[in-house]
Design a protein around this motif. Structure first.
Motif, PDB file in Angstrom:
ATOM      1  N   GLU A  15       0.706  -1.259  -0.101  1.00 11.42           N
ATOM      2  CA  GLU A  15      -0.264   0.076   0.184  1.00 11.42           C
ATOM      3  C   GLU A  15       0.941   1.208   0.021  1.00 11.42           C
ATOM      4  N   LYS A  17       3.432   1.589   2.723  1.00  7.44           N
ATOM      5  CA  LYS A  17       3.699   1.538   4.079  1.00  7.44           C
ATOM      6  C   LYS A  17       5.010   2.276   4.128  1.00  7.44           C
ATOM      7  N   GLY A  18       6.059   1.764   3.525  1.00  8.78           N
ATOM      8  CA  GLY A  18       7.599   2.219   3.465  1.00  8.78           C
ATOM      9  C   GLY A  18       7.584   3.530   3.266  1.00  8.78           C
ATOM     10  N   SER A  43       9.479   0.211  -0.143  1.00  8.00           N
ATOM     11  CA  SER A  43      10.381   1.238  -1.109  1.00  8.00           C
ATOM     12  C   SER A  43      10.227   2.573  -0.286  1.00  8.00           C
ATOM     13  N   ARG A 309       2.024  -7.091 -10.153  1.00  7.46           N
ATOM     14  CA  ARG A 309       0.847  -7.446  -8.857  1.00  7.46           C
ATOM     15  C   ARG A 309      -0.518  -7.320  -9.874  1.00  7.46           C
ATOM     16  N   LYS A 335      -0.959   6.970  -3.428  1.00  4.07           N
ATOM     17  CA  LYS A 335      -1.282   6.734  -4.796  1.00  4.07           C
ATOM     18  C   LYS A 335      -2.289   7.054  -5.457  1.00  4.07           C
ATOM     19  N   ASP A 337      -2.226   9.824  -7.324  1.00  4.66           N
ATOM     20  CA  ASP A 337      -1.715  10.262  -8.906  1.00  4.66           C
ATOM     21  C   ASP A 337      -1.910   9.170 -10.014  1.00  4.66           C
ATOM     22  N   SER A 417      -0.902  10.604  -0.386  1.00  6.79           N
ATOM     23  CA  SER A 417       0.232  10.519  -1.023  1.00  6.79           C
ATOM     24  C   SER A 417      -0.037  10.800  -2.491  1.00  6.79           C
ATOM     25  N   THR A 418       0.929  11.532  -3.057  1.00 15.72           N
ATOM     26  CA  THR A 418       0.786  12.119  -4.507  1.00 15.72           C
ATOM     27  C   THR A 418       1.986  11.650  -5.422  1.00 15.72           C
ATOM     28  N   GLY A 419       2.652  10.755  -4.652  1.00 14.60           N
ATOM     29  CA  GLY A 419       3.963  10.440  -5.685  1.00 14.60           C
ATOM     30  C   GLY A 419       4.834   9.671  -4.767  1.00 14.60           C
ATOM     31  N   PRO A 420       5.899   8.797  -5.363  1.00 14.12           N
ATOM     32  CA  PRO A 420       6.747   8.085  -4.379  1.00 14.12           C
ATOM     33  C   PRO A 420       7.789   8.889  -3.360  1.00 14.12           C
TER      34      PRO A 420
HETATM   35  P1  GDP Z   1       4.944  -1.362   0.989  1.00 12.09           P
HETATM   36  O1  GDP Z   1       5.251  -2.609   0.880  1.00 12.09           O
HETATM   37  O2  GDP Z   1       3.498  -1.055   1.587  1.00 12.09           O
HETATM   38  O3  GDP Z   1       5.906  -0.387   1.537  1.00 12.09           O
HETATM   39  O4  GDP Z   1       4.608  -0.683  -0.656  1.00 12.09           O
HETATM   40  P2  GDP Z   1       5.911  -1.019  -1.712  1.00 12.09           P
HETATM   41  O5  GDP Z   1       7.119  -0.391  -1.414  1.00 12.09           O
HETATM   42  O6  GDP Z   1       6.190  -2.440  -2.026  1.00 12.09           O
HETATM   43  O7  GDP Z   1       5.067  -0.459  -3.084  1.00 12.09           O
HETATM   44  C1  GDP Z   1       4.521   0.893  -2.969  1.00 12.09           C
HETATM   45  C2  GDP Z   1       5.265   1.477  -4.631  1.00 12.09           C
HETATM   46  O8  GDP Z   1       4.428   2.661  -4.616  1.00 12.09           O
HETATM   47  C3  GDP Z   1       6.630   1.758  -4.223  1.00 12.09           C
HETATM   48  O9  GDP Z   1       7.206   1.718  -5.418  1.00 12.09           O
HETATM   49  C4  GDP Z   1       6.581   3.438  -3.598  1.00 12.09           C
HETATM   50  O10 GDP Z   1       7.681   4.044  -4.119  1.00 12.09           O
HETATM   51  C5  GDP Z   1       5.390   3.565  -4.494  1.00 12.09           C
HETATM   52  N1  GDP Z   1       4.387   4.864  -4.198  1.00 12.09           N
HETATM   53  C6  GDP Z   1       3.984   5.123  -2.561  1.00 12.09           C
HETATM   54  N2  GDP Z   1       3.201   5.995  -2.520  1.00 12.09           N
HETATM   55  C7  GDP Z   1       2.946   6.481  -3.859  1.00 12.09           C
HETATM   56  C8  GDP Z   1       2.175   7.529  -4.448  1.00 12.09           C
HETATM   57  O11 GDP Z   1       1.591   8.078  -3.727  1.00 12.09           O
HETATM   58  N3  GDP Z   1       2.362   7.672  -5.620  1.00 12.09           N
HETATM   59  C9  GDP Z   1       3.105   6.954  -6.548  1.00 12.09           C
HETATM   60  N4  GDP Z   1       2.913   6.911  -7.710  1.00 12.09           N
HETATM   61  N5  GDP Z   1       3.855   5.787  -5.937  1.00 12.09           N
HETATM   62  C10 GDP Z   1       3.737   5.518  -4.596  1.00 12.09           C
END
Ligand code: GDP
Ligand code: IMO
Ligand code: MG
Length: 441
Positions: A15, A17-18, A43, A309, A335, A337, A417-420
């Motif tokens: 989702e 979380k990182g 990530s 996924r 996510k 965006d 969140s609107t980007g990584p």
């Molecule tokens: P986690 O396991 O919950 O920590 O999530 P992951 O890191 O496995 O997957 C989430 C992915 O979405 C990663 O590549 C993040 O960099 C990316 N990400 C997180 N928030 C956003 C967001 O708001 N927008 C976009 N485009 N990417 C995001």
């Protein structure tokens, strides 16, 4: 008071979380992982530097934060050092001064990995689609009272005798299914070297965390996997083997339950799932292209295994269930965006089974495969929200979508969140999460 907060995935994992833990870590002194192992892939993106955390808490990226790997985790020492060495190369300090591994955490040994492979092969079409990291077999040994804990591994006689005893059984299964038996001496030699290196990191983290909480230090508890992968509350048997829900944060750290001041649910604006198992809102057949588009825009490929996924619409019914079990005090919606280009967006608000509306999530996976999602369709916004940092700057329909999800889940949204990247975030200051951040300033 908002000193101890748990961060929990509300769907089937990944989702974001990182990203959120990294962002919040600035306001917390200690960041803790408390269940799972290197099946997780979290990530974090800071500027143009990217990190993927598997075993270490995402707080490690922040200088000066103490990171704890709690007793509820299963730890593959080889994977730990691969990750530690990679982070060191990226300029992150991974030292016993700032990383503490619970003396009660269980180890993943080579035979757990072999058994994970054997078990998936035996299941054939019914396989779980695990990460093949040995997670399930290590938790089986823990529950079966034959596991090897980190502290046990520091005593050579104990390590050797447990490896010999456990390998006898493991090899019987491995050989019965045509695999190559493993050698106890080799495993002992390899594990002795690794666990000696692990030694300085091992500590009584239960005591450490309870003392820290008594002293009023702030602690962020980072969940891995997510609610629908929980061994009890998830879509069993297509789940992981640990307690991923908020209760697991207590069991997996030894913090007393009253210490927990809040639970933040991490909710993605759509849904993904890796591996097998029911997924009622999955984009299939007529929507396969849309699913592919979201996969590419959202870069939906496993951070641990690289597997694509599966993608689907937002499932408000399942997320309400997650809110109920975890008692989310606030939600971080991620996510947004990724949905920017859609003209219409569907949200599942309920399920029907055999023509009847379900009151709660069906317990049987065969039923979950058969449910018909009830959808509502909302208009898209078809403009970029990437990198937006102010709520007022969101397009009207994006705002409407966010408000609709919040109403459906029944929890106020504290962050969007609107980007990584760390800074690509809207904080809703007038929310519980906004309050936590002010409390910990
Ligand atoms: P986690 O396991 O919950 O920590 O999530 P992951 O890191 O496995 O997957 C989430 C992915 O979405 C990663 O590549 C993040 O960099 C990316 N990400 C997180 N928030 C956003 C967001 O708001 N927008 C976009 N485009 N990417 C995001
Ligand atoms: P993060 O923390 C998504 C899934 C696997 C499989 C099932 C069981 O990054 O969100 P396991 O190896 O744990 O026995 O596999 O759980 N799974 C995840 N899916 N994100 C994860 O972690 C996952 N960790 C395990 O794909 O379906
Ligand atoms: Mg992940």
């Amino acid at each position: 008071m908002s000193k101890v907060i748990a961060v929990i995935g509300a769907q089937w994992g990944d989702e974001g979380k990182g990203k959120i833990v990294d962002l919040l870590a600035e306001r917390f002194e200690i960041v803790v992982r408390y269940q799972g192992g290197h099946n997780a892939g979290h990530s974090v993106q800071v500027g143009d530097q990217s990190f993927v955390l598997h075993l270490l808490p995402s707080g490690i990226v922040h200088r000066g934060k103490t990171c704890v790997l709690g007793n509820g985790m299963v730890i593959d020492p080889k994977a730990f050092f691969v990750e530690a060495d990679r982070l060191t190369q990226q300029g992150v300090e991974v030292s016993p001064e700032r990383v503490k591994i619970s003396s009660r955490a269980h180890l993943i040994l080579p035979y757990h990995r072999a058994l994970d492979h054997t078990s998936e092969e035996r299941l054939g079409n019914e396989k779980v689609g695990t990460t093949l990291r040995g997670i399930g077999p290590a938790y089986e040994d823990k529950a079966g009272r034959r596991g090897i804990r980190t502290a046990d591994a520091l005593v050579p006689d104990v390590l050797r005798s447990r490896i010999e005893r456990n390998l006898e059984d493991a090899n019987r299964i491995i050989e019965a299914y045509g695999g190559e038996p493993l050698n106890a001496d080799e495993i002992f030699r390899e594990m002795s070297v690794l666990t000696e290196r692990l030694g300085p990191f091992i500590a009584d983290t239960t005591h450490y965390l309870n003392v820290a909480a008594t002293e009023g230090r702030s602690i962020l508890l980072e969940g891995a996997q997510a609610t629908l992968l929980d061994v009890d509350h998830g879509t069993y048997p297509f789940v992981t083997s640990s307690t991923t829900v908020a209760g697991g944060a207590i069991i997996g750290t030894g913090l007393a339950p009253h210490r927990l001041n809040g639970v933040l649910g991490i909710v993605r604006t759509y849904t993904t799932r890796v591996g097998e198992g029911p997924f009622p809102t999955e984009m299939l057949e007529g929507e396969a292209e849309l699913g592919q588009m979201i996969r590419e825009r959202g870069r939906e490929y496993g951070a641990s295994t690289g597997r694509p996924r599966r993608c689907g619409w937002f499932d408000a019914f399942a997320t309400r269930y997650a809110a109920e079990i975890n008692g989310f005090s606030s939600v971080a919606l991620t996510k947004l965006d990724v949905l920017d280009t859609l003209d219409e967006i569907k949200v599942c608000t309920g399920y029907k089974l055999n023509g009847r509306v379900c009151e709660s999530l069906p317990a049987v996976s065969q039923d979950l495969r058969r449910v018909e999602p009830i959808f509502e369709t909302l208009p898209g916004w078809q403009s970029s929200t990437l990198g937006t940092t102010e709520l007022s700057a969101l397009p009207t329909n994006a705002r409407r979508y966010v408000d609709f999800l919040s109403e459906q889940i029944g929890v106020q949204i504290g962050l969007i969140s609107t980007g990584p990247e760390r800074s690509q975030t809207i904080i809703v200051h007038d929310s519980k999460l906004g309050q936590w951040l002010r409390d910990n300033e």
